[in-house]
Design a protein around this motif. Structure first.
Motif, mmCIF file in Angstrom:
data_model
loop_
_atom_site.group_PDB
_atom_site.id
_atom_site.type_symbol
_atom_site.label_atom_id
_atom_site.label_comp_id
_atom_site.label_asym_id
_atom_site.label_seq_id
_atom_site.Cartn_x
_atom_site.Cartn_y
_atom_site.Cartn_z
ATOM 1 N N GLU A 1 -9.862 -4.633 0.978
ATOM 2 C CA GLU A 1 -8.771 -4.694 1.945
ATOM 3 C C GLU A 1 -7.416 -4.687 1.257
ATOM 4 O O GLU A 1 -6.453 -4.125 1.791
ATOM 5 C CB GLU A 1 -8.938 -5.925 2.838
ATOM 6 N N LEU A 2 -7.327 -5.282 0.091
ATOM 7 C CA LEU A 2 -6.079 -5.186 -0.676
ATOM 8 C C LEU A 2 -5.812 -3.735 -1.046
ATOM 9 O O LEU A 2 -4.665 -3.252 -0.954
ATOM 10 C CB LEU A 2 -6.152 -6.047 -1.933
ATOM 11 N N ASP A 3 -6.850 -3.025 -1.489
ATOM 12 C CA ASP A 3 -6.690 -1.608 -1.817
ATOM 13 C C ASP A 3 -6.323 -0.791 -0.578
ATOM 14 O O ASP A 3 -5.540 0.168 -0.667
ATOM 15 C CB ASP A 3 -7.981 -1.066 -2.423
ATOM 16 N N GLN A 4 -6.881 -1.196 0.566
ATOM 17 C CA GLN A 4 -6.561 -0.505 1.819
ATOM 18 C C GLN A 4 -5.074 -0.621 2.128
ATOM 19 O O GLN A 4 -4.432 0.345 2.559
ATOM 20 C CB GLN A 4 -7.386 -1.108 2.955
ATOM 21 N N LEU A 5 -4.491 -1.790 1.878
ATOM 22 C CA LEU A 5 -3.050 -1.963 2.074
ATOM 23 C C LEU A 5 -2.272 -1.062 1.123
ATOM 24 O O LEU A 5 -1.327 -0.372 1.536
ATOM 25 C CB LEU A 5 -2.656 -3.427 1.878
ATOM 26 N N ILE A 6 -2.644 -1.074 -0.142
ATOM 27 C CA ILE A 6 -1.925 -0.260 -1.133
ATOM 28 C C ILE A 6 -1.981 1.212 -0.753
ATOM 29 O O ILE A 6 -0.960 1.931 -0.800
ATOM 30 C CB ILE A 6 -2.513 -0.483 -2.542
ATOM 31 N N ASP A 7 -3.145 1.676 -0.342
ATOM 32 C CA ASP A 7 -3.313 3.093 0.009
ATOM 33 C C ASP A 7 -2.517 3.474 1.256
ATOM 34 O O ASP A 7 -2.150 4.649 1.422
ATOM 35 C CB ASP A 7 -4.787 3.410 0.239
ATOM 36 N N ALA A 8 -2.253 2.497 2.121
ATOM 37 C CA ALA A 8 -1.564 2.787 3.385
ATOM 38 C C ALA A 8 -0.050 2.650 3.288
ATOM 39 O O ALA A 8 0.655 2.906 4.272
ATOM 40 C CB ALA A 8 -2.094 1.865 4.481
ATOM 41 N N LEU A 9 0.467 2.268 2.137
ATOM 42 C CA LEU A 9 1.912 2.112 1.999
ATOM 43 C C LEU A 9 2.616 3.456 2.147
ATOM 44 O O LEU A 9 2.154 4.478 1.629
ATOM 45 C CB LEU A 9 2.256 1.522 0.629
ATOM 46 N N PRO A 10 3.757 3.490 2.844
ATOM 47 C CA PRO A 10 4.528 4.736 2.904
ATOM 48 C C PRO A 10 5.149 5.054 1.550
ATOM 49 O O PRO A 10 5.322 4.166 0.705
ATOM 50 C CB PRO A 10 5.602 4.426 3.953
ATOM 51 N N THR A 11 5.472 6.299 1.351
ATOM 52 C CA THR A 11 6.070 6.714 0.087
ATOM 53 C C THR A 11 7.490 6.169 -0.035
ATOM 54 O O THR A 11 8.290 6.325 0.897
ATOM 55 C CB THR A 11 6.108 8.249 0.002
#
Length: 424
Positions: A404-414
């Motif tokens: 879930e931490l990785d899911q947050l990182i992957d979903a961050l806007p550029t």
């Protein structure tokens, strides 16, 4: 606190666990938290996902009310209702008669604060950067009404309340100090204020100490005697994983008779003669007669559930997860973690260059990652002084995972280039 049986724990599998302290059975925690199947819930500082025992306790009482009537259901559930007070007292190392169950943490804090008497020149000491906006508003209102003076204690080099500055103010003969009020964990950052050191100074000076534990209860072990606070306010919905609309107030027995609630009803006091009443002798003088018994029972279930895991084990996992999230965020170009504090907890705040906190939150929400936004207007003594805008707030709990931490990182806007002169 309850000891976990051998089949309910696993050996530590994450860095940061104290030696000899078993890690939590995260798979079991997630099975008992249905919401984890739908979202990556990283908004536990807002309202955590309740576990099944809490939901079942609330729903069961609602069914009881629908089948037998509200008064009758409350009478039948007397032992469960009484058990909530027993469980809360056990959670914080208090006595049952020192506990009041109220609607939320702000009501608990207000009932304690507005029960105190202040005169012109009386001094109230509060934490500068950590104080919750509602608390500051109350402090300012009472100061305007009474002529009391609110002093904000300086931060130390880590951003926490400066124990040295507090000691200096306590020794300053400028006027009588009537209260020390401090938020244990701010809503807009991951630091943990040095509550035990503040409590030691408060006891030495003979000054009442009101601790706002809204964001610390349920993620950190709390012992009111070890901390030395005289009053403590807390919520049910956050890290304690209880129902919304629940909270509690702790009032040390030795200070109880010095406090008259700002308003009374026939639960808080007894009408003894046509022109007389007597306030009840325990902390329930801060309650009112009408209450939501279903959620009160659910709050007790949430406390019992937390105790069954053990608060030291909860703290170890939450702290480790938050540390790993900060490391991941700091590795992303254009993302800055904004937490301060020598000791940090499960709240993680950050910014993304060129993207507003609300836009970041919306982007994450679109990928089923729940977070929140900490507003500048709720932290006027901290964020503007640091030149910071609204912050994204992610807050982990023991049922969260590294995926879930990785899911947050992957979903961050550029991140976007910051315009010249724009604040960071």
């Amino acid at each position: 606190m309850s000891q976990r049986t051998a089949d309910e724990v696993r050996e530590p599998t994450h860095p940061g666990s104290p030696v000899g302290l078993p890690a939590l059975d995260v798979e079991r925690a997630r099975r008992e938290t249905p919401g984890t199947l739908r979202v990556a819930h990283l908004n536990n500082a807002g309202a955590a996902l309740p576990p099944l025992p809490v939901t079942e306790a609330v729903v069961a009482h609602l069914h009881r009310e629908s089948e037998s009537g509200g008064y009758e259901a409350a009478a039948a559930a007397g032992d469960q209702i009484a058990g909530t007070y027993t469980s809360i007292a056990r959670l914080i190392g208090a006595r049952i008669e020192e506990i009041a169950v109220v609607e939320n943490a702000t009501r608990a804090w207000d009932m304690a604060f507005y029960a105190m008497s202040f005169e012109p020149g009386d001094r109230i000491l509060a934490a500068r950067s950590a104080e919750y906006a509602s608390n500051v508003i109350a402090l300012l209102q009472v100061a305007a009404r009474t002529g009391a003076v609110v002093e904000f204690v300086d931060d130390d080099e880590h951003g926490q309340l400066s124990v040295a500055d507090l000691r200096r103010r306590l020794n300053d003969p400028a006027g009588p100090i009537k209260l020390i009020a401090m938020t244990h964990v701010p809503t807009h950052g991951g630091l943990v204020n040095p509550a035990e050191q503040v409590g030691a100074l408060a006891r030495e000076a003979g000054v009442p100490f009101l601790l706002d534990a809204c964001q610390s209860i349920g993620q950190l072990p709390i012992d009111v005697d070890r901390i030395g606070c005289d009053l403590l306010s807390a919520t049910g919905r956050k890290f304690l994983r209880g129902p919304r609309g629940t909270g509690f107030l702790y009032v040390r027995a030795s200070i109880l008779d010095r406090l008259e609630p700002p308003f009374l009803d026939l639960h808080a006091a007894t009408w003894t003669a046509p022109d007389r009443y007597v306030i009840r002798p325990d902390a329930r003088r801060f309650e009112s007669w009408e209450t939501n018994y279903a959620t009160k029972i659910g709050l007790g279930a949430a406390v019992d559930y937390a105790l069954s895991w053990g608060l030291p084990a909860i703290e170890a996992r939450v702290t480790a997860l938050a540390d790993r999230l900060r490391t991941r965020l700091n590795s992303v170009d254009g993302v800055q973690v904004r937490d301060r504090g020598l000791r940090r907890c499960g709240i993680v705040t950050f910014t993304v260059d060129g993207v507003s906190a609300h836009d970041v939150q919306r982007s994450l929400s679109g990928r089923r990652v729940n977070t929140s936004v900490s507003l500048v207007e709720h932290a006027r003594l901290d964020l503007p002084a640091r030149g910071l805008p609204d912050l994204v707030r992610a807050s982990v709990h023991y049922y969260n995972t590294d995926d879930e931490l990785d899911q947050l990182i992957d979903a961050l806007p550029t991140p976007r280039p910051i315009r010249s002169g724009a604040g960071r």
